[in-house]
Design a protein around this motif. Structure first.
Motif, mmCIF file in Angstrom:
data_model
loop_
_atom_site.group_PDB
_atom_site.id
_atom_site.type_symbol
_atom_site.label_atom_id
_atom_site.label_comp_id
_atom_site.label_asym_id
_atom_site.label_seq_id
_atom_site.Cartn_x
_atom_site.Cartn_y
_atom_site.Cartn_z
ATOM 1 N N LYS A 123 0.886 -1.071 0.071
ATOM 2 C CA LYS A 123 0.079 -0.144 -0.072
ATOM 3 C C LYS A 123 1.117 1.118 0.015
ATOM 4 N N VAL A 124 0.773 2.276 -0.909
ATOM 5 C CA VAL A 124 1.595 3.467 -0.901
ATOM 6 C C VAL A 124 0.789 4.603 -0.982
ATOM 7 N N GLY A 125 1.133 5.575 -0.418
ATOM 8 C CA GLY A 125 0.646 7.039 -0.501
ATOM 9 C C GLY A 125 1.005 7.603 -1.563
ATOM 10 N N ILE A 126 0.353 8.686 -2.012
ATOM 11 C CA ILE A 126 0.974 9.700 -2.875
ATOM 12 C C ILE A 126 0.589 11.191 -2.770
ATOM 13 N N ASP A 148 -1.049 -1.158 -4.457
ATOM 14 C CA ASP A 148 -2.205 -0.776 -3.847
ATOM 15 C C ASP A 148 -2.165 0.994 -3.567
ATOM 16 N N LEU A 149 -2.775 1.766 -4.269
ATOM 17 C CA LEU A 149 -2.339 3.317 -4.366
ATOM 18 C C LEU A 149 -3.407 4.076 -3.299
ATOM 19 N N SER A 150 -2.873 4.623 -2.345
ATOM 20 C CA SER A 150 -3.700 5.244 -1.455
ATOM 21 C C SER A 150 -3.852 7.016 -1.829
ATOM 22 N N VAL A 151 -4.869 7.411 -2.354
ATOM 23 C CA VAL A 151 -5.113 8.742 -2.987
ATOM 24 C C VAL A 151 -5.608 9.710 -1.807
ATOM 25 N N CYS A 192 0.619 2.707 5.114
ATOM 26 C CA CYS A 192 1.162 2.695 3.842
ATOM 27 C C CYS A 192 2.812 2.363 4.051
ATOM 28 N N SER A 193 3.307 1.701 3.056
ATOM 29 C CA SER A 193 4.779 1.098 2.943
ATOM 30 C C SER A 193 5.516 2.360 2.706
ATOM 31 N N CYS A 194 5.192 3.267 1.962
ATOM 32 C CA CYS A 194 5.867 4.363 1.534
ATOM 33 C C CYS A 194 4.989 5.538 0.934
ATOM 34 N N VAL A 195 5.508 6.745 0.820
ATOM 35 C CA VAL A 195 4.668 7.709 0.090
ATOM 36 C C VAL A 195 5.481 8.300 -1.216
ATOM 37 N N SER A 213 13.308 8.548 4.453
ATOM 38 C CA SER A 213 13.306 7.101 4.670
ATOM 39 C C SER A 213 11.832 6.405 4.150
ATOM 40 N N TYR A 214 10.778 7.154 4.443
ATOM 41 C CA TYR A 214 9.629 6.660 3.883
ATOM 42 C C TYR A 214 9.139 6.973 2.824
ATOM 43 N N CYS A 215 9.699 7.766 1.855
ATOM 44 C CA CYS A 215 9.391 8.213 0.638
ATOM 45 C C CYS A 215 10.219 7.723 -0.436
ATOM 46 N N ILE A 216 9.618 7.611 -1.568
ATOM 47 C CA ILE A 216 10.107 7.546 -2.974
ATOM 48 C C ILE A 216 10.000 8.508 -3.778
#
Length: 247
Positions: A123-126, A148-151, A192-195, A213-216
């Motif tokens: 699960k990934v935030g954006i 899984d994209l979290s909008v 979320c695993s990352c943002v 460290s939480y971001c891409i």
């Protein structure tokens, strides 16, 4: 690998383009000028706002404006094209049809990086412009690569747009605490695993190492892929940290 010329369609925004260039220089394994990448950078600052043309369904205005940039890069005989703007990738298929030069797909490369790092089904935030969110370009890529994209909800999206347009684009400042609080919410409240930092304006702001460290950062992904496709080596992570400490 043969060394190749990188073309850059920039100006979206100008500061983000300068950050892209700096990151390419900083992340390239080089010991003299000649070890760096030959680049042709077009800072097309007057190109129409991407979010506006998408939301107002006036896409032709953007495509017409950017066609001249592609023609200039063709004349310069570049081997690849990088566009450091997430929202512009809504037009990716139209732009790629204009030229035989490969355009690096910033969005797909970013999502592939996430899968490599966190695995499928994560699960990934954006955090992105409303143009990027409404265009569905990250949704499309997330579906393709099975994440899984979290909008953000509308209230949060309005806050993100304020940060991008009123703060960073307007005067190159932003409340990092506000940005980091949003990222913290994605990670610890939405699990979320990352943002994904899916707007290159965020690359102009210095966040804490913990939050990073939480971001891409899509900008970083584009930078690294641009270096690799240009036939150069990425500088090691430790070297990058040492350079950052010196700066």
């Amino acid at each position: 690998m043969e060394h190749k010329i990188l073309g850059v369609i920039g100006g979206m925004g100008p500061k983000a383009t300068s950050v892209f260039f700096d990151k390419v220089v900083e992340k390239t394994e080089a010991h003299k000028d000649q070890d760096h990448i030959d680049m042709v950078i077009l800072n097309h600052a007057t190109i129409p706002d991407r979010t506006s043309v998408i939301l107002e369904k006036n896409e032709k205005m953007f495509i017409t404006a950017i066609k001249k940039d592609i023609e200039l890069l063709e004349a310069a005989k570049v081997d690849h094209i990088a566009i450091p703007c997430n929202t512009s990738h809504y037009f990716y298929e139209d732009l790629q049809k204009m030229t035989d030069i490969d355009i690096i797909h910033m969005v797909d490369e970013t999502v592939k990086k996430i899968v490599e790092t966190y695995g499928a089904n994560c699960k990934v935030g954006i955090m992105a412009t409303s143009g990027t969110i409404s265009s569905g370009i990250y949704d499309k890529s997330a579906t393709k690569f099975n994440i899984d994209l979290s909008v953000p909800n509308q209230t949060l999206q309005d806050q993100i747009m304020k940060i991008i347009y009123n703060d960073i684009k307007n005067d190159l400042t932003a409340d990092t605490n506000e940005i980091e609080a949003i990222i913290h919410d994605f990670i610890f409240k939405q699990n979320c695993s990352c943002v994904i930092l899916a707007c290159t304006e965020f690359s102009c702001i210095k966040l804490s190492e913990e939050i990073q460290s939480y971001c891409i950062d899509a900008m970083d992904v584009l930078v690294e892929r641009s270096i690799e496709l240009s036939g150069k080596q990425l500088k090691s992570l430790q070297q990058n940290k040492s350079n950052a400490a010196i700066i």
